[in-house]
Design an enzyme around this catalytic site. Sequence first.
Site, PDB file in Angstrom:
ATOM      1  N   ASP A   8      45.952  38.572  38.707  1.00  0.00           N
ATOM      2  CA  ASP A   8      45.248  37.764  39.698  1.00  0.00           C
ATOM      3  C   ASP A   8      45.426  36.282  39.363  1.00  0.00           C
ATOM      4  OD1 ASP A   8      43.354  37.031  41.725  1.00  0.00           O
ATOM      5  OD2 ASP A   8      41.751  37.044  40.239  1.00  0.00           O
ATOM      6  N   ASP A  10      43.083  33.289  40.861  1.00  0.00           N
ATOM      7  CA  ASP A  10      41.802  32.592  40.752  1.00  0.00           C
ATOM      8  C   ASP A  10      40.877  33.335  39.796  1.00  0.00           C
ATOM      9  OD1 ASP A  10      42.756  30.819  42.699  1.00  0.00           O
ATOM     10  OD2 ASP A  10      42.037  32.109  44.304  1.00  0.00           O
ATOM     11  N   ASP A 130      39.351  39.306  37.947  1.00  0.00           N
ATOM     12  CA  ASP A 130      37.972  38.977  37.593  1.00  0.00           C
ATOM     13  C   ASP A 130      36.963  39.559  38.585  1.00  0.00           C
ATOM     14  OD1 ASP A 130      39.111  36.955  39.394  1.00  0.00           O
ATOM     15  OD2 ASP A 130      37.173  35.969  39.233  1.00  0.00           O
TER      16      ASP A 130
END
Length: 172
Positions: A8, A10, A130
């Site tokens: 990922d 961000d 996240d």
Amino acid sequence: MKSKILVDMDGVLADVYTPLIHLEYQQSGILLTPRVLYGKLEEKAFPSFYKHIRSKGFFRTAPRITDSVEGLRYLNDKYNVLIVSSATEFPDSLTEKLEWLNEFYPFITWEQMIFCGRKDSIQGDVMIDDHIKNLGSFNGKKILFTQPHNVYVDDKTLHRVSGWNEIAQKLL
């Protein structure tokens, strides 16, 4: 055949909390700390979240997560790495994320970048993210990158890391 690692952007490569905290302080005068943000999704934690992430330059100017360049380079040398980012929701983020990756991670080629809406159709052996919403339906090994919004997540199917220096250990 090399394992396919989905990474990922961000919250894993790009630090979005620092600019959000700064922008909220500029706008409201309230200085938020990561601790007061624990357990709150970004859109709930930051009153002007959508305004900020829709602003021109937000994604382009995000700082890098500590040790992410070295960590991603290590993964890229050893595995089949794909950067997977939900980038189609916000108009400027596609171009900004592409430019950002090209500047800070020049060893990642355009062929390794997947900009999408939802991540549930992307397949791989390992996903580093996240947000548990992205990891939930993933069938491979799930690595949760610690951020304030996920500190209280206690899911035994996830392998938690608190930084890039722990990722290689989780892949062994």
